[in-house]
Design an enzyme around this catalytic site. Sequence first.
Site, short mmCIF file in Angstrom:
data_model
loop_
_atom_site.label_atom_id
_atom_site.label_comp_id
_atom_site.label_asym_id
_atom_site.label_seq_id
_atom_site.Cartn_x
_atom_site.Cartn_y
_atom_site.Cartn_z
N HIS A 1 -4.77 -3.41 6.30
CA HIS A 1 -4.57 -3.68 4.86
C HIS A 1 -5.92 -4.07 4.28
CE1 HIS A 1 -3.09 -4.95 1.02
NE2 HIS A 1 -3.62 -6.13 1.20
N ASP B 1 0.84 -1.20 0.00
CA ASP B 1 0.00 0.00 0.00
C ASP B 1 0.88 1.26 0.00
OD1 ASP B 1 -2.45 -1.67 0.52
OD2 ASP B 1 -1.29 -2.10 2.32
#
Length: 330
Positions: free
Chosen positions: A190, A162
């Site tokens: 996440h 990410d």
Amino acid sequence: MSAPTAPVNVVVTGAAGQIGYALLFRIASGQLLGPDTPVRLRLLEIPQGVKAAEGVALELEDCAFPLLSGIDITDDATTAFDGANVGLLVGARPRTKGMERGDLLEANGGIFAPQGRAINAGAADDIRILVVGNPANTNALIASAAAPDVPAERFTAMTRLDHNRALAQLAGKLSVPLTDIKKLTIWGNHSATQYPDLYNAEVNGKSAAEQVDEAWLRDEFIPRVAKRGAEIIEVRGASSAASAANAAIDHVYDWVNGTPEGDWVSAAIPSDGSYGVAEGIISSFPVTSVNGEWKIVEGLEVNEFSRERIDASVAELVEEREAVKALGLL
Ligand code: NAD
Ligand code: LMR
């Protein structure tokens, strides 16, 4: 002449999967731990995956990597983690049609609790675990709870993908090299609730948030990064693999070798309560690695916009923890 370095035992679970295939060759070539560290690979698979893992091992052999001192393949977690120094926990139970979140957590509990017990029983004292398999943060919590003799901070989950996605999106927007961007943070889970924070990030030493308009930040950047995994699945027809493997390499390399001065990265580590994040959950923070340990970067300003988003992602992690507790996994 210095004595030869003993190989580091690196366990990869789900070794025959697509991330495994993108990861193993890079580990064996020295990119995980550095060019002077020999590795011994331990591939853990379910029985149906063992033959494919054996095939990957044949290919690894054919690369003649000087740093690869051996490969063991097993479907037994206790064997895999015996003497392990690094564990990349990639194999997980994916969500399938009609599966509720509780079912998914329960199915993963059946994987990560036994692996946690195996780590507790036999891993080396310096064991470092990175959980990649989803839901990564909570799977890491399950494994950690099953390993009471291993310090909790050795269990981490991956939000580096990410982080890298956010860097690339911002660099593209501002047409700057990636290396001009510093101090970017992914907060939370996440998942689609994650919060990529540009308010503390800098581009060429100046606030990143001030160099983009708020509408782009709110309506394009944040959802693009948070939903990038789904975009990859939609466009590629399969979930991210090489980029996920790349992020796993980045995470462990930095954990072992340290992060550069004047910058930080993102990793999901057990919360000590910093920034009002519920203590004990495994949440993504701005972190540096010093002497082989992740440290949360303290003292950053969290504005109202950021507060709301961090709180929402943390609330999701707390809910996941409650669900896992109710299943008797914590
Ligand atoms: P994949 O289905 O190609 O491979 C998974 C492998 O794990 C399979 O070979 C399977 O046999 C094996 N496996 C399943 N249960 C196991 C167990 N108990 N022990 C050992 N091996 C086991 O999947 P993939 O594309 O490699 O993805 C793996 C996981 O990584 C998924 O959960 C995916 O959602 C997740 N992922 C996470 C991130 C992240 O940023 N954290 C990014 C991408 C993918
Ligand atoms: C990703 O971020 O690419 C993955 O976590 C997506 C997924 O659901 O496997």
